[in-house]
Design a protein around this motif. Structure first.
Motif, PDB file in Angstrom:
ATOM      1  N   PHE A  52       0.837  -1.198   0.000  1.00  0.00           N
ATOM      2  CA  PHE A  52       0.000   0.000   0.000  1.00  0.00           C
ATOM      3  C   PHE A  52       0.873   1.251   0.000  1.00  0.00           C
ATOM      4  CE2 PHE A  52      -2.451   3.356   2.059  1.00  0.00           C
ATOM      5  CZ  PHE A  52      -3.557   3.405   1.227  1.00  0.00           C
ATOM      6  N   ALA A  53       1.891   1.269   0.851  1.00  0.00           N
ATOM      7  CA  ALA A  53       2.786   2.436   0.911  1.00  0.00           C
ATOM      8  C   ALA A  53       3.512   2.637  -0.415  1.00  0.00           C
ATOM      9  CB  ALA A  53       3.779   2.262   2.053  1.00  0.00           C
ATOM     10  N   ALA A  54       4.015   1.552  -0.987  1.00  0.00           N
ATOM     11  CA  ALA A  54       4.721   1.652  -2.269  1.00  0.00           C
ATOM     12  C   ALA A  54       3.785   2.117  -3.383  1.00  0.00           C
ATOM     13  CB  ALA A  54       5.342   0.313  -2.635  1.00  0.00           C
ATOM     14  N   GLY A  55       2.548   1.633  -3.378  1.00  0.00           N
ATOM     15  CA  GLY A  55       1.582   2.047  -4.396  1.00  0.00           C
ATOM     16  C   GLY A  55       1.261   3.531  -4.311  1.00  0.00           C
ATOM     17  N   ILE A  56       1.078   4.025  -3.101  1.00  0.00           N
ATOM     18  CA  ILE A  56       0.804   5.467  -2.925  1.00  0.00           C
ATOM     19  C   ILE A  56       1.996   6.283  -3.406  1.00  0.00           C
ATOM     20  CG2 ILE A  56       0.502   7.279  -1.175  1.00  0.00           C
ATOM     21  CD1 ILE A  56      -2.037   5.772  -1.586  1.00  0.00           C
ATOM     22  N   LEU A  57       3.189   5.931  -2.945  1.00  0.00           N
ATOM     23  CA  LEU A  57       4.387   6.696  -3.319  1.00  0.00           C
ATOM     24  C   LEU A  57       4.660   6.637  -4.813  1.00  0.00           C
ATOM     25  CD1 LEU A  57       6.763   5.803  -0.359  1.00  0.00           C
ATOM     26  CD2 LEU A  57       5.576   7.966  -0.773  1.00  0.00           C
ATOM     27  N   ALA A  58       4.550   5.464  -5.407  1.00  0.00           N
ATOM     28  CA  ALA A  58       4.827   5.326  -6.840  1.00  0.00           C
ATOM     29  C   ALA A  58       3.845   6.135  -7.673  1.00  0.00           C
ATOM     30  CB  ALA A  58       4.780   3.853  -7.247  1.00  0.00           C
ATOM     31  N   ASN A  59       2.582   6.124  -7.296  1.00  0.00           N
ATOM     32  CA  ASN A  59       1.589   6.881  -8.064  1.00  0.00           C
ATOM     33  C   ASN A  59       1.732   8.379  -7.843  1.00  0.00           C
ATOM     34  OD1 ASN A  59      -0.554   5.240  -9.635  1.00  0.00           O
ATOM     35  ND2 ASN A  59      -0.048   4.012  -7.847  1.00  0.00           N
ATOM     36  N   ARG A  60       2.021   8.795  -6.627  1.00  0.00           N
ATOM     37  CA  ARG A  60       2.203  10.227  -6.370  1.00  0.00           C
ATOM     38  C   ARG A  60       3.408  10.759  -7.136  1.00  0.00           C
ATOM     39  NH1 ARG A  60      -1.183  13.558  -3.271  1.00  0.00           N
ATOM     40  NH2 ARG A  60       0.701  14.688  -2.866  1.00  0.00           N
ATOM     41  N   ARG A  61       4.500  10.017  -7.110  1.00  0.00           N
ATOM     42  CA  ARG A  61       5.706  10.460  -7.816  1.00  0.00           C
ATOM     43  C   ARG A  61       5.553  10.338  -9.326  1.00  0.00           C
ATOM     44  NH1 ARG A  61      10.077   7.568  -3.988  1.00  0.00           N
ATOM     45  NH2 ARG A  61      10.068   9.108  -2.330  1.00  0.00           N
ATOM     46  N   GLY A  62       4.943   9.247  -9.764  1.00  0.00           N
ATOM     47  CA  GLY A  62       4.850   8.994 -11.193  1.00  0.00           C
ATOM     48  C   GLY A  62       3.870   9.887 -11.920  1.00  0.00           C
ATOM     49  N   TYR A  63       2.746  10.175 -11.289  1.00  0.00           N
ATOM     50  CA  TYR A  63       1.717  10.953 -11.965  1.00  0.00           C
ATOM     51  C   TYR A  63       1.622  12.379 -11.443  1.00  0.00           C
ATOM     52  CZ  TYR A  63       0.252   6.426 -13.678  1.00  0.00           C
ATOM     53  OH  TYR A  63       0.225   5.193 -14.269  1.00  0.00           O
ATOM     54  N   ARG A  64       2.401  12.686 -10.437  1.00  0.00           N
ATOM     55  CA  ARG A  64       2.396  14.032  -9.834  1.00  0.00           C
ATOM     56  C   ARG A  64       0.971  14.475  -9.496  1.00  0.00           C
ATOM     57  NH1 ARG A  64       7.334  13.494  -9.047  1.00  0.00           N
ATOM     58  NH2 ARG A  64       8.854  14.053 -10.605  1.00  0.00           N
ATOM     59  N   THR A  65       0.233  13.552  -8.898  1.00  0.00           N
ATOM     60  CA  THR A  65      -1.172  13.828  -8.580  1.00  0.00           C
ATOM     61  C   THR A  65      -1.299  14.531  -7.243  1.00  0.00           C
ATOM     62  OG1 THR A  65      -1.409  11.682  -7.539  1.00  0.00           O
ATOM     63  CG2 THR A  65      -2.016  11.835  -9.861  1.00  0.00           C
ATOM     64  N   ARG A  66      -2.361  15.284  -7.117  1.00  0.00           N
ATOM     65  CA  ARG A  66      -2.678  15.937  -5.853  1.00  0.00           C
ATOM     66  C   ARG A  66      -4.102  15.573  -5.432  1.00  0.00           C
ATOM     67  NH1 ARG A  66       1.581  18.659  -4.509  1.00  0.00           N
ATOM     68  NH2 ARG A  66       2.636  20.030  -5.910  1.00  0.00           N
ATOM     69  N   ALA A  67      -5.027  15.736  -6.322  1.00  0.00           N
ATOM     70  CA  ALA A  67      -6.431  15.423  -6.031  1.00  0.00           C
ATOM     71  C   ALA A  67      -7.123  15.147  -7.356  1.00  0.00           C
ATOM     72  CB  ALA A  67      -7.095  16.599  -5.330  1.00  0.00           C
ATOM     73  N   PRO A  68      -8.213  14.407  -7.312  1.00  0.00           N
ATOM     74  CA  PRO A  68      -8.935  14.156  -8.569  1.00  0.00           C
ATOM     75  C   PRO A  68      -9.526  15.445  -9.129  1.00  0.00           C
ATOM     76  CG  PRO A  68     -10.151  13.316  -6.698  1.00  0.00           C
ATOM     77  CD  PRO A  68      -8.822  13.758  -6.179  1.00  0.00           C
TER      78      PRO A  68
END
Length: 170
Positions: A52-68
């Protein structure tokens, strides 16, 4: 940064946590308790948290997301390359864990305790003596809540890790 192979491995480990939590919730609902509570919850946590932690970090870093962009739009929550059916399946399994949590909460009648060799349920200032079966059933509901929460997080971890690992544009 974690490699695609590492993310897929973590996704599979979270998938194992989903199956583990779901199987134990079904067993508890059927009245069976195959393992001690600390063992079941500990194993579920060990399988869930890293992915779960890796998924959150990878998606935040990879997609530079903040909010939908739009709360009601599925594409705002799911990366564009992920098939809609995968998001729907993940959402349905997540909802199943959420439902298990709600059902267990509604069945709770208080905090189960053993006082002076008697089984009791304490609810605020009210203490009611109950049978051992009722006491154990309340413990099962508490365990079901914990497994439901960890199962829901495992669904998210599995989905997020797999989504990032299968994105071929990074």
């Amino acid at each position: 940064m974690i490699t695609n192979r590492g993310l897929l491995g973590l996704s599979l480990i979270c998938g194992t946590a989903v199956l583990w939590s779901a199987a134990l919730i079904v067993a508890l609902a059927a009245g069976a308790r195959p393992f001690h509570s600390a063992v079941t919850i500990g194993i579920a946590a060990l399988l869930t948290v890293p992915g779960f932690a890796a998924g959150i970090l990878a998606n935040r870093r990879g997609y530079r997301t903040r909010a939908p962009r739009r709360l009601w739009n599925l594409a705002s929550w799911v990366p564009p390359h992920v098939p809609v059916w995968a998001a729907v399946v993940a959402g349905a399994v997540f909802f199943g864990f959420w439902l298990a949590i709600v059902l267990a909460f509604t069945a709770l009648d208080g905090n189960p305790e053993v006082r002076d060799g008697r089984y009791v349920l304490q609810d605020h200032d009210r203490v009611v003596e109950v049978s051992r079966l009722t006491y154990e059933r309340q413990l099962d509901h508490e365990q079901q809540i914990s497994l439901g929460v960890l199962g829901a997080f495992a669904v998210g971890g599995s989905f997020l890790c797999a989504a990032r690992a299968t994105d071929h544009e990074h």
